[in-house]
Design a protein around this motif. Sequence first.
Motif, PDB file in Angstrom:
ATOM      1  N   TYR A 126      11.973   5.240  63.502  1.00 59.44           N
ATOM      2  CA  TYR A 126      11.097   6.412  63.501  1.00 59.44           C
ATOM      3  C   TYR A 126      11.619   7.455  64.481  1.00 59.44           C
ATOM      4  O   TYR A 126      11.642   8.663  64.180  1.00 59.44           O
ATOM      5  N   PHE A 127      12.051   7.015  65.661  1.00 59.80           N
ATOM      6  CA  PHE A 127      12.584   7.948  66.653  1.00 59.80           C
ATOM      7  C   PHE A 127      13.824   8.669  66.117  1.00 59.80           C
ATOM      8  O   PHE A 127      13.981   9.878  66.299  1.00 59.80           O
ATOM      9  N   ARG A 128      14.702   7.920  65.460  1.00 59.39           N
ATOM     10  CA  ARG A 128      15.915   8.542  64.914  1.00 59.39           C
ATOM     11  C   ARG A 128      15.560   9.580  63.856  1.00 59.39           C
ATOM     12  O   ARG A 128      16.159  10.659  63.792  1.00 59.39           O
ATOM     13  N   GLU A 129      14.583   9.245  63.017  1.00 54.34           N
ATOM     14  CA  GLU A 129      14.190  10.148  61.941  1.00 54.34           C
ATOM     15  C   GLU A 129      13.547  11.421  62.477  1.00 54.34           C
ATOM     16  O   GLU A 129      13.823  12.525  61.994  1.00 54.34           O
ATOM     17  N   ARG A 130      12.701  11.294  63.470  1.00 54.64           N
ATOM     18  CA  ARG A 130      11.931  12.428  63.962  1.00 54.64           C
ATOM     19  C   ARG A 130      12.708  13.319  64.933  1.00 54.64           C
ATOM     20  O   ARG A 130      12.570  14.538  64.897  1.00 54.64           O
ATOM     21  N   CYS A 131      13.509  12.729  65.782  1.00 49.43           N
ATOM     22  CA  CYS A 131      14.180  13.552  66.798  1.00 49.43           C
ATOM     23  C   CYS A 131      15.510  12.951  67.255  1.00 49.43           C
ATOM     24  O   CYS A 131      15.925  13.141  68.404  1.00 49.43           O
ATOM     25  N   GLY A 132      16.180  12.248  66.360  1.00 48.56           N
ATOM     26  CA  GLY A 132      17.427  11.574  66.726  1.00 48.56           C
ATOM     27  C   GLY A 132      18.532  12.511  67.171  1.00 48.56           C
ATOM     28  O   GLY A 132      19.406  12.119  67.967  1.00 48.56           O
ATOM     29  N   ASP A 133      18.553  13.740  66.670  1.00 49.66           N
ATOM     30  CA  ASP A 133      19.629  14.672  67.016  1.00 49.66           C
ATOM     31  C   ASP A 133      19.302  15.562  68.210  1.00 49.66           C
ATOM     32  O   ASP A 133      20.115  16.406  68.589  1.00 49.66           O
ATOM     33  N   ARG A 134      18.151  15.354  68.811  1.00 51.81           N
ATOM     34  CA  ARG A 134      17.797  16.129  70.005  1.00 51.81           C
ATOM     35  C   ARG A 134      18.613  15.653  71.211  1.00 51.81           C
ATOM     36  O   ARG A 134      18.948  14.476  71.326  1.00 51.81           O
ATOM     37  N   GLU A 135      18.881  16.593  72.115  1.00 56.34           N
ATOM     38  CA  GLU A 135      19.579  16.252  73.361  1.00 56.34           C
ATOM     39  C   GLU A 135      18.556  15.801  74.396  1.00 56.34           C
ATOM     40  O   GLU A 135      17.589  16.518  74.672  1.00 56.34           O
ATOM     41  N   VAL A 136      18.776  14.607  74.961  1.00 55.27           N
ATOM     42  CA  VAL A 136      17.850  14.066  75.955  1.00 55.27           C
ATOM     43  C   VAL A 136      18.593  13.775  77.253  1.00 55.27           C
ATOM     44  O   VAL A 136      19.827  13.693  77.284  1.00 55.27           O
ATOM     45  N   GLU A 137      17.814  13.612  78.304  1.00 54.57           N
ATOM     46  CA  GLU A 137      18.373  13.299  79.624  1.00 54.57           C
ATOM     47  C   GLU A 137      18.042  11.854  79.973  1.00 54.57           C
ATOM     48  O   GLU A 137      16.910  11.401  79.797  1.00 54.57           O
ATOM     49  N   VAL A 138      19.045  11.129  80.472  1.00 50.12           N
ATOM     50  CA  VAL A 138      18.903   9.704  80.784  1.00 50.12           C
ATOM     51  C   VAL A 138      19.545   9.437  82.146  1.00 50.12           C
ATOM     52  O   VAL A 138      20.481  10.133  82.547  1.00 50.12           O
ATOM     53  N   GLN A 139      19.047   8.424  82.836  1.00 44.38           N
ATOM     54  CA  GLN A 139      19.695   7.978  84.073  1.00 44.38           C
ATOM     55  C   GLN A 139      20.716   6.900  83.746  1.00 44.38           C
ATOM     56  O   GLN A 139      20.390   5.915  83.083  1.00 44.38           O
ATOM     57  N   PHE A 140      21.933   7.077  84.251  1.00 44.18           N
ATOM     58  CA  PHE A 140      23.017   6.114  84.036  1.00 44.18           C
ATOM     59  C   PHE A 140      23.604   5.676  85.372  1.00 44.18           C
ATOM     60  O   PHE A 140      23.451   6.348  86.386  1.00 44.18           O
ATOM     61  N   GLY A 141      24.313   4.536  85.355  1.00 44.53           N
ATOM     62  CA  GLY A 141      24.999   4.060  86.542  1.00 44.53           C
ATOM     63  C   GLY A 141      24.087   3.480  87.594  1.00 44.53           C
ATOM     64  O   GLY A 141      24.432   3.421  88.778  1.00 44.53           O
ATOM     65  N   ARG A 142      22.943   3.004  87.191  1.00 41.11           N
ATOM     66  CA  ARG A 142      21.962   2.484  88.149  1.00 41.11           C
ATOM     67  C   ARG A 142      22.410   1.185  88.800  1.00 41.11           C
ATOM     68  O   ARG A 142      22.127   0.938  89.976  1.00 41.11           O
ATOM     69  N   GLU A 143      23.128   0.341  88.054  1.00 42.85           N
ATOM     70  CA  GLU A 143      23.499  -0.961  88.607  1.00 42.85           C
ATOM     71  C   GLU A 143      24.608  -0.870  89.661  1.00 42.85           C
ATOM     72  O   GLU A 143      24.820  -1.814  90.410  1.00 42.85           O
ATOM     73  N   SER A 144      25.293   0.257  89.724  1.00 38.90           N
ATOM     74  CA  SER A 144      26.347   0.429  90.730  1.00 38.90           C
ATOM     75  C   SER A 144      25.841   1.103  91.997  1.00 38.90           C
ATOM     76  O   SER A 144      26.623   1.360  92.915  1.00 38.90           O
ATOM     77  N   ASP A 145      24.544   1.374  92.069  1.00 35.63           N
ATOM     78  CA  ASP A 145      23.961   2.086  93.203  1.00 35.63           C
ATOM     79  C   ASP A 145      22.719   1.331  93.669  1.00 35.63           C
ATOM     80  O   ASP A 145      21.718   1.262  92.973  1.00 35.63           O
ATOM     81  N   GLU A 146      22.782   0.756  94.869  1.00 34.72           N
ATOM     82  CA  GLU A 146      21.666  -0.015  95.405  1.00 34.72           C
ATOM     83  C   GLU A 146      20.413   0.846  95.535  1.00 34.72           C
ATOM     84  O   GLU A 146      19.290   0.356  95.388  1.00 34.72           O
ATOM     85  N   ASN A 147      20.602   2.137  95.771  1.00 36.56           N
ATOM     86  CA  ASN A 147      19.478   3.063  95.938  1.00 36.56           C
ATOM     87  C   ASN A 147      19.340   3.969  94.714  1.00 36.56           C
ATOM     88  O   ASN A 147      19.142   5.179  94.835  1.00 36.56           O
TER      89      ASN A 147
END
Length: 334
Positions: A126-147
Amino acid sequence: MARPKDDWRRWIAENLLLGNPPEAIRDAMPRDEFTAEEAAAEVSAALASPYVQGGSRIANRLRKREWTLTVYGRLNRMRANGGTIERRERLSRDEFFEQYYFQNRPVVITGMMKAWPACTKWDFGYFRERCGDREVEVQFGRESDENYEINGPKHKKMMRFRDYLDMVEGAGTTNDFYMTANNASRNREALDVLWQDIDPVTEYLDADSPDKGFFWLGPAGTKTPYHHDLTNNFMAQVMGRKQIKMVPLHDTAYVYNNLHCYSEVDASAVDYERFPLMRKAQVLECTLAPGELLFIPIGWWHYVEGLDATVTMSFTNFLRFNDFASDYTTYQHL
């Protein structure tokens, strides 16, 4: 390399204000930097300082406040069900505000999300159908940073929503990437069509508020470390399950609050040797399932872990006063 003398003087003053014995402070000072006589002289000078003496009076007042909170905490534990997060079916507005919101008590509320289209429609297809091509912001690289939570702004990345969904579905268990409330300013607009599937829960929330909630999506294994919010909050679980650990506001002295609203304690594996005061903290736990609301009271420390791939909405637009951040000032190191 030796620490500057002023660093040691700050350390001495801090320990004196914390109530540590002068002789213990003196004996803890390294002999490769201070002779016994020099260590004794530094501690004696701190004790004689009018600045430290003034600080001691303030510290004594704060200890009185901590004692008051301790009394409140002990009394609260004596209350029936004081050691659990209660579960209530379709609480009325008056019951919710009088028994939980105003009393700073958490509660899981069931039955209030039955009318949400999101609870039956939302899945990755459903998410792909409704807004799959939208640009979103995500947090990455969390496991390499203790904080990773404190440094959240450094971990932002833009991508297509459908590509992120593919990553979540294929990830297994990981905390390396997560779409959180910290990404809300971008994602609320990108995913605006999804808000049509959310009921405003007008029994407790203000439907006319410009704050329409925050969208969280991540794989199993996502973690939000111990922290407290500056508002009362609702967590509305739509997909998957989350495990939550909570420590009451009145036990703040035990959670090693080192910066702003963050704790040094890893709730997933508490190191009691390093953080012995955590043994005094009351920890309440619950598992939040789809269709359930969790009320997180202002100031309560909470740790959240995704047991499955999860989608959660959170809300702060309550019908009663919730602007506790306006007089909050302790943003720096404590």
